[in-house]
Design a protein around this motif. Structure first.
Motif, PDB file in Angstrom:
ATOM      1  N   TYR A  15      -4.342  -7.580  -0.251  1.00 43.23           N
ATOM      2  CA  TYR A  15      -3.247  -5.996   0.552  1.00 43.23           C
ATOM      3  C   TYR A  15      -2.356  -6.377  -1.352  1.00 43.23           C
ATOM      4  O   TYR A  15      -1.825  -5.014  -1.255  1.00 43.23           O
ATOM      5  CB  TYR A  15      -2.590  -6.500   1.338  1.00 43.23           C
ATOM      6  N   CYS A  19      -1.866  -2.052  -3.244  1.00 40.81           N
ATOM      7  CA  CYS A  19      -0.487  -1.784  -3.274  1.00 40.81           C
ATOM      8  C   CYS A  19      -0.512  -1.613  -4.694  1.00 40.81           C
ATOM      9  O   CYS A  19       0.863  -0.749  -5.260  1.00 40.81           O
ATOM     10  CB  CYS A  19       0.603  -2.829  -2.929  1.00 40.81           C
ATOM     11  N   LYS A  23       0.206   2.105  -4.855  1.00 40.69           N
ATOM     12  CA  LYS A  23       1.124   2.419  -5.083  1.00 40.69           C
ATOM     13  C   LYS A  23       2.187   1.995  -6.011  1.00 40.69           C
ATOM     14  O   LYS A  23       2.892   2.689  -6.448  1.00 40.69           O
ATOM     15  CB  LYS A  23       2.238   1.729  -4.021  1.00 40.69           C
ATOM     16  N   LEU A  26       5.128  -3.278  -5.463  1.00 46.25           N
ATOM     17  CA  LEU A  26       5.791  -3.656  -4.221  1.00 46.25           C
ATOM     18  C   LEU A  26       5.641  -5.361  -4.311  1.00 46.25           C
ATOM     19  O   LEU A  26       6.612  -5.918  -5.368  1.00 46.25           O
ATOM     20  CB  LEU A  26       4.321  -3.814  -3.523  1.00 46.25           C
ATOM     21  N   ASP A  30       7.958  -6.855   0.972  1.00 44.55           N
ATOM     22  CA  ASP A  30       6.610  -5.596   1.772  1.00 44.55           C
ATOM     23  C   ASP A  30       5.321  -6.744   2.428  1.00 44.55           C
ATOM     24  O   ASP A  30       4.840  -6.378   3.646  1.00 44.55           O
ATOM     25  CB  ASP A  30       5.674  -4.625   0.662  1.00 44.55           C
ATOM     26  N   LYS A  34       4.531  -6.715   6.606  1.00 46.04           N
ATOM     27  CA  LYS A  34       3.024  -6.609   6.975  1.00 46.04           C
ATOM     28  C   LYS A  34       2.356  -7.316   7.459  1.00 46.04           C
ATOM     29  O   LYS A  34       1.705  -7.263   8.442  1.00 46.04           O
ATOM     30  CB  LYS A  34       2.497  -6.021   5.780  1.00 46.04           C
ATOM     31  N   SER A  92      -3.265   1.090   4.738  1.00 45.28           N
ATOM     32  CA  SER A  92      -3.461   0.392   3.364  1.00 45.28           C
ATOM     33  C   SER A  92      -2.701  -1.012   3.373  1.00 45.28           C
ATOM     34  O   SER A  92      -2.847  -1.427   3.015  1.00 45.28           O
ATOM     35  CB  SER A  92      -1.721   0.736   2.433  1.00 45.28           C
ATOM     36  N   ASP A  93      -4.638  -1.750   3.765  1.00 50.21           N
ATOM     37  CA  ASP A  93      -4.351  -3.002   3.643  1.00 50.21           C
ATOM     38  C   ASP A  93      -5.577  -3.897   2.455  1.00 50.21           C
ATOM     39  O   ASP A  93      -5.119  -4.731   2.562  1.00 50.21           O
ATOM     40  CB  ASP A  93      -5.407  -3.811   4.484  1.00 50.21           C
ATOM     41  N   GLN A 124      -0.363   7.465  -6.945  1.00 52.76           N
ATOM     42  CA  GLN A 124       1.078   6.839  -7.137  1.00 52.76           C
ATOM     43  C   GLN A 124       1.994   7.912  -7.411  1.00 52.76           C
ATOM     44  O   GLN A 124       3.163   7.880  -7.120  1.00 52.76           O
ATOM     45  CB  GLN A 124       0.624   6.219  -8.688  1.00 52.76           C
TER      46      GLN A 124
END
Length: 289
Positions: A15, A19, A23, A26, A30, A34, A92-93, A124
């Motif tokens: 994860y 991220c 993304k 993180l 988060d 999660k 989003s794992d 992003q």
């Protein structure tokens, strides 16, 4: 070392990796929220990730966030097709990297697979609301650089594209992901370039579909295929996506159901619903009035 840790911790590391890739950043909370773990467990996961991939992330003390570095290389393998499907369904794992249960279901064949690292840069940009300069090859103008402000990644049933404001044409357009060769961050997005201003994206139209009146001998079969009620199915779709749907299902959009051939099993009853909608050159048989 990955082989020596528990499955649960491997999930959390995947994860973090996911991220950072998609993304760009993180924070510890988060991870805690999660997976419902304690702060100390989250800290141990970040420390282990830094031990395994020390060049992948840097910590900003003021923001209390970990950010992707320029030297980032994924610690796990993120399969392009499965990752795109998960992004489309807000999952989003990153668990692809450590294996999912394999079910006896055969997916559709794919002729093209987008570059997952370019997709990550586009994602992003959508999340962080900035423009990107892309090198793009189009059917009409060949290879050129464009500056776009993306807001959505879209599966149109045949391929993946990004919906974005194009600063060259000053309009919202679709860019096929596999035609993007390079992505670099540009300036921040401006208010008029955001998704709220993409009127075709935000406008929903209703398509009334029925069995083709001349090509189908037993319309009841088509009614079962598409779950029709009273011989018709109503489909709500974004105006920006209507052309793709009509092409994918080979819907005859001509005024008098004039297209012949076994592939045309559906007819669009309310073709007037397509008025003021672009991207209809791909809709079978449609000619604007």
């Amino acid at each position: 070392m990955l082989d020596d840790i528990t499955y649960a911790q491997k999930q959390r590391l995947a994860y973090i990796d996911f991220c950072l890739l998609f993304k760009g950043s993180l924070c510890r909370i988060d991870l805690v929220e999660k997976f419902a773990v304690g702060l100390s467990a989250g800290s141990r996961d970040f420390n282990l990730y830094k031990e395994l991939a020390p060049d992948n992330l840097s910590y900003d003390v003021k923001q209390k966030r970990y950010f992707q570095t320029a030297a980032f290389k994924p610690l796990f393998e993120h399969d392009a097709q499965r990752t795109l499907a998960k992004l489309a369904n807000n999952i989003s794992d990153g668990f692809d990297a450590i294996g999912d249960v394999q079910y006896p279901v055969e997916p559709a064949s794919n002729l093209n697979v987008p570059n997952i690292f370019l997709v990550a840069k586009v994602v992003q940009a959508t999340l962080n609301k900035f423009a990107i300069e892309i090198e793009y090859t189009s059917l009409t103008s060949g290879n050129q650089k464009r500056v776009i402000v993306p807001h959505s990644i879209v599966d149109n049933g045949l391929r993946w594209h990004v919906r974005a404001f194009d600063r060259k044409s000053e309009s919202f357009r679709d860019f096929v992901l596999t035609r993007i060769h390079e992505v670099n961050r540009a300036t921040e997005a401006k208010p008029f370039e955001g998704p709220d201003e993409d009127h075709e994206w935000n406008r929903t139209i209703t398509l009334q579909l029925e069995p083709h009146p001349t090509n189908i001998q037993y319309p009841a079969a088509i009614e079962l295929d598409y779950g029709m009620q009273n011989g018709m199915s109503e489909v709500n779709v974004r105006a920006a996506m209507a052309g793709y749907l009509l092409r994918r299902w080979n819907v005859d959009c001509s005024q008098n159901a004039s297209l012949k051939g076994p592939e045309f099993q559906l007819w669009l009853r309310n073709r007037h619903s397509l008025m003021s909608t672009s991207n209809l050159a791909i809709a079978p048989g449609y000619e604007g009035n």
